[in-house]
Design a protein around this motif. Structure first.
Motif, short mmCIF file in Angstrom:
data_model
loop_
_atom_site.label_atom_id
_atom_site.label_comp_id
_atom_site.label_asym_id
_atom_site.label_seq_id
_atom_site.Cartn_x
_atom_site.Cartn_y
_atom_site.Cartn_z
N LEU A 126 -42.78 65.16 44.01
CA LEU A 126 -42.16 64.97 45.33
C LEU A 126 -41.14 63.84 45.33
O LEU A 126 -40.17 63.89 46.07
N ALA A 127 -41.35 62.85 44.49
CA ALA A 127 -40.43 61.71 44.43
C ALA A 127 -39.02 62.13 44.02
O ALA A 127 -38.05 61.43 44.31
N THR A 128 -38.90 63.28 43.37
CA THR A 128 -37.59 63.75 42.92
C THR A 128 -36.91 64.67 43.93
O THR A 128 -35.76 65.05 43.74
N PRO A 163 -39.30 65.79 51.50
CA PRO A 163 -39.91 66.69 52.47
C PRO A 163 -40.83 65.99 53.48
O PRO A 163 -41.05 66.51 54.56
N THR A 164 -41.36 64.82 53.13
CA THR A 164 -42.34 64.17 53.99
C THR A 164 -42.18 62.65 53.93
O THR A 164 -41.67 62.12 52.94
N LEU A 165 -42.63 61.99 54.97
CA LEU A 165 -42.61 60.53 54.99
C LEU A 165 -43.78 59.96 54.20
O LEU A 165 -43.66 58.94 53.54
N LYS A 166 -44.94 60.65 54.28
CA LYS A 166 -46.13 60.16 53.60
C LYS A 166 -47.05 61.33 53.29
O LYS A 166 -47.29 62.18 54.13
N THR A 167 -47.58 61.34 52.07
CA THR A 167 -48.49 62.40 51.65
C THR A 167 -49.35 61.92 50.49
O THR A 167 -48.98 60.97 49.80
N LEU A 216 -38.88 72.31 53.11
CA LEU A 216 -38.24 71.39 52.17
C LEU A 216 -39.03 71.30 50.87
O LEU A 216 -38.45 71.26 49.78
N ALA A 217 -40.35 71.26 50.97
CA ALA A 217 -41.18 71.22 49.76
C ALA A 217 -41.02 72.52 48.97
O ALA A 217 -40.96 72.50 47.73
#
Length: 90
Positions: A34-36, A41-45, A21-22
């Motif tokens: 990533l916010a866009t 792609p992830t719950l937390k990073t 996804l990333a």
């Protein structure tokens, strides 16, 4: 990269999905935040861009198992075998 414990297949699948996804999101440009990304792609990073997450997936909760604790230092046998000067010289 040797892991202390083999991750289960569900953990690996989540990590692979996060990277994929990333990667899809990163097609929008090297600095795509990533916010866009939709879907996220992830719950937390701690990564800020999609490219950062592709380069360092272990920064995500889904791929955190990729981080291995460093091995403890191995003592230097030569230093331990060195004679100690008792100060009684002669």
């Amino acid at each position: 990269l040797p892991l202390e414990e083999r991750p289960n297949s569900a953990d690996v699948d989540r990590c692979v999905s996060t990277i994929e996804l990333a990667g899809e999101c990163a097609k929008g440009g090297a600095n795509t935040e990533l916010a866009t990304c939709m879907p996220a792609p992830t719950l937390k990073t701690t990564a800020s861009s999609a490219c950062d997450l592709v380069r360092e997936p272990e920064l995500s909760t889904e791929c955190a198992f990729l981080i291995v604790d460093p091995a403890p230092p191995v003592p230097d046998a030569a230093a331990e075998a060195a004679p100690v000067d008792s100060g009684t010289g002669g």
